[in-house]
Design a protein around this motif. Structure first.
Motif, PDB file in Angstrom:
ATOM      1  N   CYS A 146       0.856  -1.196   0.000  1.00  0.00           N
ATOM      2  CA  CYS A 146       0.000   0.000   0.000  1.00  0.00           C
ATOM      3  C   CYS A 146       0.888   1.241   0.000  1.00  0.00           C
ATOM      4  O   CYS A 146       1.904   1.300   0.708  1.00  0.00           O
ATOM      5  CB  CYS A 146      -0.905  -0.028   1.230  1.00  0.00           C
ATOM      6  N   TYR A 147       0.494   2.215  -0.755  1.00  0.00           N
ATOM      7  CA  TYR A 147       1.275   3.440  -0.890  1.00  0.00           C
ATOM      8  C   TYR A 147       1.539   4.071   0.476  1.00  0.00           C
ATOM      9  O   TYR A 147       0.622   4.253   1.289  1.00  0.00           O
ATOM     10  CB  TYR A 147       0.511   4.430  -1.779  1.00  0.00           C
ATOM     11  N   SER A 155      -2.843  11.887   1.282  1.00  0.00           N
ATOM     12  CA  SER A 155      -2.814  10.922   0.202  1.00  0.00           C
ATOM     13  C   SER A 155      -2.537   9.504   0.711  1.00  0.00           C
ATOM     14  O   SER A 155      -3.159   8.532   0.267  1.00  0.00           O
ATOM     15  CB  SER A 155      -1.733  11.384  -0.772  1.00  0.00           C
ATOM     16  N   ILE A 156      -1.613   9.388   1.678  1.00  0.00           N
ATOM     17  CA  ILE A 156      -1.330   8.070   2.258  1.00  0.00           C
ATOM     18  C   ILE A 156      -2.584   7.545   2.966  1.00  0.00           C
ATOM     19  O   ILE A 156      -2.956   6.381   2.819  1.00  0.00           O
ATOM     20  CB  ILE A 156      -0.136   8.163   3.244  1.00  0.00           C
ATOM     21  N   GLU A 174      -5.584   8.299   2.290  1.00  0.00           N
ATOM     22  CA  GLU A 174      -6.579   7.925   1.287  1.00  0.00           C
ATOM     23  C   GLU A 174      -6.359   6.485   0.819  1.00  0.00           C
ATOM     24  O   GLU A 174      -7.295   5.685   0.731  1.00  0.00           O
ATOM     25  CB  GLU A 174      -6.524   8.879   0.085  1.00  0.00           C
ATOM     26  N   LYS A 175      -5.084   6.168   0.528  1.00  0.00           N
ATOM     27  CA  LYS A 175      -4.777   4.814   0.031  1.00  0.00           C
ATOM     28  C   LYS A 175      -5.061   3.766   1.110  1.00  0.00           C
ATOM     29  O   LYS A 175      -5.572   2.695   0.826  1.00  0.00           O
ATOM     30  CB  LYS A 175      -3.312   4.706  -0.395  1.00  0.00           C
ATOM     31  N   LEU A 220      -8.712   3.357   1.366  1.00  0.00           N
ATOM     32  CA  LEU A 220      -9.222   2.598   0.220  1.00  0.00           C
ATOM     33  C   LEU A 220      -9.127   1.094   0.455  1.00  0.00           C
ATOM     34  O   LEU A 220      -9.916   0.321  -0.067  1.00  0.00           O
ATOM     35  CB  LEU A 220      -8.415   2.939  -1.033  1.00  0.00           C
ATOM     36  N   LYS A 221      -8.130   0.705   1.235  1.00  0.00           N
ATOM     37  CA  LYS A 221      -7.970  -0.724   1.549  1.00  0.00           C
ATOM     38  C   LYS A 221      -8.910  -1.161   2.664  1.00  0.00           C
ATOM     39  O   LYS A 221      -8.852  -2.293   3.122  1.00  0.00           O
ATOM     40  CB  LYS A 221      -6.529  -1.001   1.985  1.00  0.00           C
ATOM     41  N   TYR A 261     -10.796  13.692  -0.465  1.00  0.00           N
ATOM     42  CA  TYR A 261      -9.354  13.839  -0.274  1.00  0.00           C
ATOM     43  C   TYR A 261      -8.780  14.916  -1.192  1.00  0.00           C
ATOM     44  O   TYR A 261      -7.916  15.684  -0.796  1.00  0.00           O
ATOM     45  CB  TYR A 261      -8.639  12.503  -0.513  1.00  0.00           C
ATOM     46  N   GLY A 283       2.100  11.149  -3.937  1.00  0.00           N
ATOM     47  CA  GLY A 283       0.750  10.644  -3.671  1.00  0.00           C
ATOM     48  C   GLY A 283      -0.287  11.708  -3.927  1.00  0.00           C
ATOM     49  O   GLY A 283      -1.314  11.450  -4.537  1.00  0.00           O
ATOM     50  N   LYS A 330      -0.946  12.155  -7.434  1.00  0.00           N
ATOM     51  CA  LYS A 330      -1.816  11.101  -7.967  1.00  0.00           C
ATOM     52  C   LYS A 330      -3.276  11.392  -7.649  1.00  0.00           C
ATOM     53  O   LYS A 330      -4.144  11.197  -8.470  1.00  0.00           O
ATOM     54  CB  LYS A 330      -1.412   9.748  -7.398  1.00  0.00           C
ATOM     55  N   VAL A 331      -3.513  11.872  -6.437  1.00  0.00           N
ATOM     56  CA  VAL A 331      -4.893  12.228  -6.088  1.00  0.00           C
ATOM     57  C   VAL A 331      -5.386  13.304  -7.042  1.00  0.00           C
ATOM     58  O   VAL A 331      -6.473  13.255  -7.576  1.00  0.00           O
ATOM     59  CB  VAL A 331      -4.988  12.740  -4.629  1.00  0.00           C
TER      60      VAL A 331
END
Ligand SMILES: Nc1ncnc2c1ncn2[C@@H]1O[C@H](COP(=O)(O)OP(=O)(O)OP(=O)(O)O)[C@@H](O)[C@H]1O
Length: 678
Positions: A208-209, A260-261, A263-264, A267-268, A412, A436, A439-440
């Motif tokens: 995971c990021y 951003s972290i 968020e990732k 997401l998991k 986010y 990150g 990327k968002v």
């Protein structure tokens, strides 16, 4: 009138915490909501198994009627000087994992030294900390590592540098020459039922990021060992090295990358549950990742989304349960509410503000009800006050995340966009990489989304849906006492105060009429210590100066017609600076001047014809006005109204009414003290 110590920044939450208003009666006992909670609740119920909460079939969990707790994550830290509030773990990880998921966790890891980080707890059980760590490590099919210097120690694990004894050429990854070895003793409370709970989370999150990669894990002798990428300093270290402060620009970069972290991670299906400066680490110094941010310590992570159904876990609230680190925990966590995505973001907001300002307003509380007092303070501190001296984006962020609903999906990209103006456009200059965040942003075609566009009226999915939050009504647990003494002669004052102090009460308010005193003694003042002086001199300068030196602040004053005065000074007030003024006319100008400097009137009185006004910094008030009535001949009636952190409501709470016969307008002395609370 007892002075209200809490404002109404989040009035609904405050209602959760405070007892309903009741008439103040002599020696009346009030109910204090859960604060001196169970120190260690043995065999606590898993939150996930609460009625109506668990999503999967329940799995029998061996009951352990001792404080030893269950499974990994049993974060019982024996040496913690703070109240150890023990709680069941949050939502189930998965059906098969439930036995591990029923965890008890010591909640309070914040030792709250002034101006220092919550110390790392050194409380893994004795055996765990005295057993020598192995000289070499090999777990699973890992290479052999020589155990070298210690990188850190938490409540559960000790982390060492592991150096490969042969081969290996990379700086990170499974072939790295150096790795981080996280060792947890098999008898440590997190390992009573097998490998640490954190391992399961790493299993689900590996890759995971922003989460460090775990390459090998296994048991060797008495230790469970994780082999992971070695990282660099934590944000706590960086902040310390920068002289215990951080530029808003750097904090903004951290903000966007951390969002951003999270968020990732979200997401998991997980929430982290312990977001704080110590748990963000930079990459290895000298490596390409040295400016990259990582989030470590997944021991308090829990699922916000059920693994099977994909549904948001149900809301629940257990006021006697707290998990996390007191200083950075969300208010919801203090109130025992099931953790969800908003909580990580609220903790991040506190983390960022701490990094910039070097201090949070609730630092310094000690004692059994510290968590309660911190929670109260968090609720009572307005975003304006929290974020004074921080650029506007931090306030916007704090407001946004503290207003989120339990099951609300964070926006986010919008949260990241708040910080746009603070981020250097040129990549190499950025103190933290923001891959990150980029990327968002890419989802919207650019780093920063268009706020206006985003603020178009949205279809509110929640409209018409059933309520997802409940307000708990607390029943009496611990008695909260308040006593009102009136018509007290000088000679009797000491007796009442002493008796109150013996019973754990401090003076919250004093007044005088006809040269007799009235005082309210209260168990809920939040003060840790108190002194008072009855003097024939009005606001006796030498005594006050002496107490200031000892870090007491004036918390209430009253003057009598005969010119004597009663001054009460306390420790544990929120104030960071104080001034007072004596004057034969009401000191409008002085108050105006001090307002501009961030002071607010926190107490005032008259003695004979003289006014005494005390003003304090960090009073918790955001706004203040006064109105002067000339009603009775020459007599002046003055009312100071304070707005307590409720700018949205524009609410004004009347503080006090005083009477004075003003004859002349000569200004008297003015004293002030500056205390650096850093
Ligand atoms: N991969 C890593 N690389 C370098 N240092 C690390 C790494 N992981 C952990 N550390 C250091 O070890 C310390 C303890 O690690 P960690 O927070 O994972 O342990 P813990 O026992 O779960 O802690 P806590 O009591 O905060 O829950 C960290 O604060 C950090 O300083």
């Amino acid at each position: 009138m007892p002075e209200l110590r809490s404002g109404a920044r989040r009035s609904k939450r405050l209602d959760d915490l405070q007892p309903p208003p009741q008439p103040v009666d002599q020696a009346e006992n009030w109910a204090l909501p859960a604060q001196n909670r169970t120190r260690r609740r043995a065999g606590g119920r898993g939150r996930g198994n609460a009625a109506g909460v668990a999503k999967g079939p329940s799995v029998a969990v061996p009951s352990r009627p001792t404080a030893a707790g269950r499974g990994r994550g049993i974060r019982l830290i024996d040496l913690d000087p703070e109240p150890c509030q023990v709680l069941p773990h949050a939502e189930p990880l998965a059906v098969a994992e439930q036995a591990f998921n029923r965890v008890e966790v010591v909640a309070d890891k914040d030792i709250a030294m002034e101006g220092r980080s919550p110390d790392k707890i050194v409380g893994v059980e004795e055996e765990a900390s005295t057993t020598p760590v192995p000289e070499t490590v090999q777990v699973g099919n890992s290479p052999v590592y020589r155990v070298e210097r210690k990188l850190g120690k938490g409540g559960f694990g000790q982390v060492y540098v592991g150096r490969r004894t042969s081969g290996g050429s990379d700086r990170i990854g499974p072939d790295a020459i150096e790795v981080a070895l996280k060792l947890e003793h098999r008898n440590s409370k997190g390992c009573n039922y097998g490998p640490p709970y954190e391992w399961q989370v790493y299993n689900s999150l590996n890759g995971c990021y922003g989460i460090p990669s775990v390459h090998y894990k296994g048991r060797q002798g008495d230790f469970y060992i994780l082999v992971m990428d070695m990282l660099g300093p934590s944000l706590w270290d960086v902040w310390n090295n920068l002289g215990q402060s951080m530029s808003p620009n750097m904090a903004a970069c951290i903000a966007v990358e951390a969002i951003s972290i999270l968020e990732k991670l979200h997401l998991k299906g997980f929430v982290h549950g312990d977001v704080k400066p110590e748990n963000f680490l930079l990459g290895l110094p000298g490596s390409v990742d040295e400016k990259k941010l990582y989030l470590i310590d997944l021991g308090l992570a829990s699922r916000w989304k059920d693994a099977q159904s994909g549904q948001h876990v149900d809301y629940d609230q257990r006021p006697d349960v707290f998990r996390g680190t007191v200083r950075y925990a969300s208010v919801h966590a203090h109130l025992g509410r099931t953790g969800s995505r908003r909580d990580d973001l609220e903790s991040l907001a506190y983390t960022l503000i701490f990094l910039i300002k070097g201090r949070l307003p609730w630092q310094g509380y000690q004692g059994d009800n510290k968590s309660f007092l911190v929670c109260k303070k968090k609720m009572a501190t307005s975003p304006e006050l929290m974020c004074c001296f921080c650029p506007a984006p931090f306030k916007l962020f704090l407001e946004a995340v503290t207003n989120m609903k339990f099951d609300e999906e964070p926006n986010y990209a919008k949260l990241i966009s708040f910080f746009e103006s603070l981020i250097e456009p040129c990549t190499p200059l950025r103190p933290i990489r923001i891959d990150g965040a980029l990327k968002v942003g890419q989802k919207r075609g650019r780093l920063v989304i268009n706020l206006e566009e985003d603020e178009q009226p949205k279809k509110k999915i929640r409209l018409g849906s059933p309520a997802t939050q409940w307000i708990s009504v607390y029943n009496a647990r611990c008695p909260m006492k308040q006593r009102y003494h009136y018509n007290v002669a000088d000679s009797r004052l000491h007796q009442h105060v002493e008796k109150g102090n013996e019973d754990g009460l401090f003076i919250s308010c004093v007044a005088s009429a006809a040269n007799l005193w009235a005082l309210i003694m209260d168990a809920g003042t939040g003060f840790s210590s108190q002194v008072y002086e009855l003097s024939t001199v009005f606001l006796h300068k030498d005594w006050i100066m002496e107490q200031w030196e000892k870090n007491y602040y004036i918390s209430s004053i009253a003057g009598a017609n005969n010119g004597s005065s009663l001054v009460v000074m306390s420790k544990g007030t929120p104030y960071t600076q104080q001034s007072y003024k004596l004057s034969e006319s009401f000191p409008f100008k002085w108050i105006n001047k001090k307002w501009k400097e961030g002071f607010h009137v926190t107490s005032m009185t008259t003695a004979g014809s003289c006014w005494g006004v005390v003003m304090s910094r960090n009073s918790g008030f955001s706004d203040q006005v006064f109105i002067c009535f000339r009603l009775y001949g020459r007599g002046t009636r003055l009312s100071v109204s304070k707005r307590r952190n409720t700018p949205a409501m524009g609410e004004r709470l009347q503080n006090n009414i005083y009477g004075c016969d003003c004859r002349s307008s000569c200004l008297h002395t003015q004293h002030s003290k500056t205390k650096n609370d850093g």
